[in-house]
Write an enzyme that holds these catalytic residues in place. Structure first.
Site, PDB file in Angstrom:
ATOM      1  CG  ASN A   9      -1.731   1.211   1.421  1.00 30.83           C
ATOM      2  OD1 ASN A   9      -1.807   2.052   0.523  1.00 30.83           O
ATOM      3  ND2 ASN A   9      -2.366   1.340   2.574  1.00 30.83           N
ATOM      4  CE  LYS A  11      -0.109   3.163   4.886  1.00 31.67           C
ATOM      5  NZ  LYS A  11      -0.010   3.271   6.337  1.00 31.67           N
ATOM      6  CG  HIS A  98      -5.659   1.778   5.580  1.00 31.28           C
ATOM      7  ND1 HIS A  98      -5.189   2.699   6.484  1.00 31.28           N
ATOM      8  CD2 HIS A  98      -4.627   0.928   5.330  1.00 31.28           C
ATOM      9  CE1 HIS A  98      -3.922   2.422   6.757  1.00 31.28           C
ATOM     10  NE2 HIS A  98      -3.555   1.357   6.082  1.00 31.28           N
ATOM     11  CD  GLU A 100      -2.908   5.364   6.944  1.00 28.75           C
ATOM     12  OE1 GLU A 100      -2.951   5.414   5.701  1.00 28.75           O
ATOM     13  OE2 GLU A 100      -1.964   4.825   7.566  1.00 28.75           O
ATOM     14  CD  GLU A 170      -3.068  -2.466   7.469  1.00 32.97           C
ATOM     15  OE1 GLU A 170      -2.045  -2.750   6.823  1.00 32.97           O
ATOM     16  OE2 GLU A 170      -3.651  -1.374   7.362  1.00 32.97           O
ATOM     17  N   GLY A 176       3.085   2.398  10.761  1.00 29.05           N
ATOM     18  CA  GLY A 176       3.998   3.520  10.585  1.00 29.05           C
ATOM     19  C   GLY A 176       4.778   3.884  11.829  1.00 29.05           C
ATOM     20  CB  SER A 216       5.997  -1.690  11.748  1.00 27.52           C
ATOM     21  OG  SER A 216       5.588  -0.362  12.039  1.00 27.52           O
TER      22      SER A 216
HETATM   23  P1  13P Z   1       3.411   0.478   7.631  1.00 23.47           P
HETATM   24  O1  13P Z   1       3.910  -0.785   6.995  1.00 23.47           O
HETATM   25  O2  13P Z   1       4.083   1.715   7.110  1.00 23.47           O
HETATM   26  O3  13P Z   1       3.385   0.377   9.116  1.00 23.47           O
HETATM   27  O4  13P Z   1       1.870   0.637   7.165  1.00 23.47           O
HETATM   28  C1  13P Z   1       1.020  -0.440   7.271  1.00 23.47           C
HETATM   29  C2  13P Z   1      -0.230  -0.113   6.546  1.00 23.47           C
HETATM   30  O5  13P Z   1      -0.996   0.739   6.957  1.00 23.47           O
HETATM   31  C3  13P Z   1      -0.506  -0.834   5.296  1.00 23.47           C
HETATM   32  O6  13P Z   1      -1.806  -0.608   4.836  1.00 23.47           O
END
Ligand code: 13P
Length: 253
Positions: A9, A11, A98, A100, A170, A176, A216
């Site tokens: 992803n 983003k 997601h 976010e 997740e 992140g 992560s």
């Molecule tokens: P990270 O791998 O940057 O922690 O993000 C995970 C994520 O949100 C994938 O959709």
């Protein structure tokens, strides 16, 4: 047998040139180095989908995903993207819910239930995300919360429909942050989610659903997490922006 998946992803990162370079590198590295029968999914921003599709079209392993969709088919929804549009550029997977999107765009389980059904109706595969925030885990309510997210968004689906969904666990505290869930924490949650699905549908249905871990994931921890029996791969953020790291993660099965 459920599919093993490494999904990246991106983003809201990379301009078109950067996206082209990353996609080309991943296709080359995956073709040369990943021999196992897995699906590698690239999930770039909308603006890059057509270009990335053309770069991956020669690969049987690398597939295209979108980060979101609108639930309506067409109309006066300025700034939104429909499933038919995504389909028309070769998208096969759509990330739904997601954290976010839940946090910054107010998407709730009721909306995600609608979106998931629409993705399936369009003949595409939803990658449905669930996961708890840190305070929920600290309060010991993480299993309950994930159950609620899965139930409210997915349990209106028929057995045939839910069989086609990919789930991504997740934990928000791991996204992140560099703090990964331990492989045991991931296994506990994945096994639990699979059990919740088995209870509602049946064991065979639950056993056929790929459940990915996200938060992560790095080359250094992917193999240990993917080795757990109920972890079928990863939804990778930051590390998917580096072709070497993402390919090494895909080699972690
Ligand atoms: P990270 O791998 O940057 O922690 O993000 C995970 C994520 O949100 C994938 O959709």
């Amino acid at each position: 047998m459920r599919r093993k998946i490494a999904a990246g992803n991106w983003k809201m990162n990379l301009d078109l040139e950067g996206g082209k370079q990353l996609a080309s590198e991943v296709v080359n590295m995956v073709t040369d180095e990943v021999s196992k029968d897995i699906d590698v999914i690239l999930i770039p921003p909308f603006t890059h989908l057509t270009t990335v599709k053309s770069l991956i079209s020669g690969s049987s392993k690398v597939k295209l995903g979108a980060q979101n969709c609108h639930e309506e088919a067409s109309g006066a929804y300025t700034g939104e993207i429909s499933l038919e549009m995504l389909k028309s550029v070769g998208v096969e997977y759509v990330v739904i819910g997601h954290s976010e999107r839940r946090e910054y765009f107010g998407e709730d389980n009721a909306l995600l239930a609608v979106k998931t059904k629409k993705v399936l109706d369009a003949g595409l595969t939803p990658i449905f995300c669930c996961g708890e925030k840190l305070e929920v885990r600290e309060a010991g309510k993480h299993l309950e919360l994930n159950k609620e997210q899965v139930e409210e968004a997915l349990f209106g689906l028929s057995k045939e429909e839910i069989s086609k969904v990919v789930i991504a666990y997740e934990p928000v505290w791991a996204i992140g942050t560099g703090v990964t869930a331990s492989s045991d924490q991931a296994q506990e949650m994945h096994q639990y989610i699979r059990g919740v699905i088995a209870e509602k549908y049946d064991q065979e249905t639950a056993d056929g659903i790929s459940i990915l871990y996200g938060g992560s994931v790095k080359p250094g921890n992917a193999a240990e997490i993917f080795a757990k029996p109920d972890v079928d791969g990863g939804l990778v953020g930051g590390a998917s922006l580096k072709s070497r790291d993402f390919t090494d993660i895909a080699k972690g099965f």
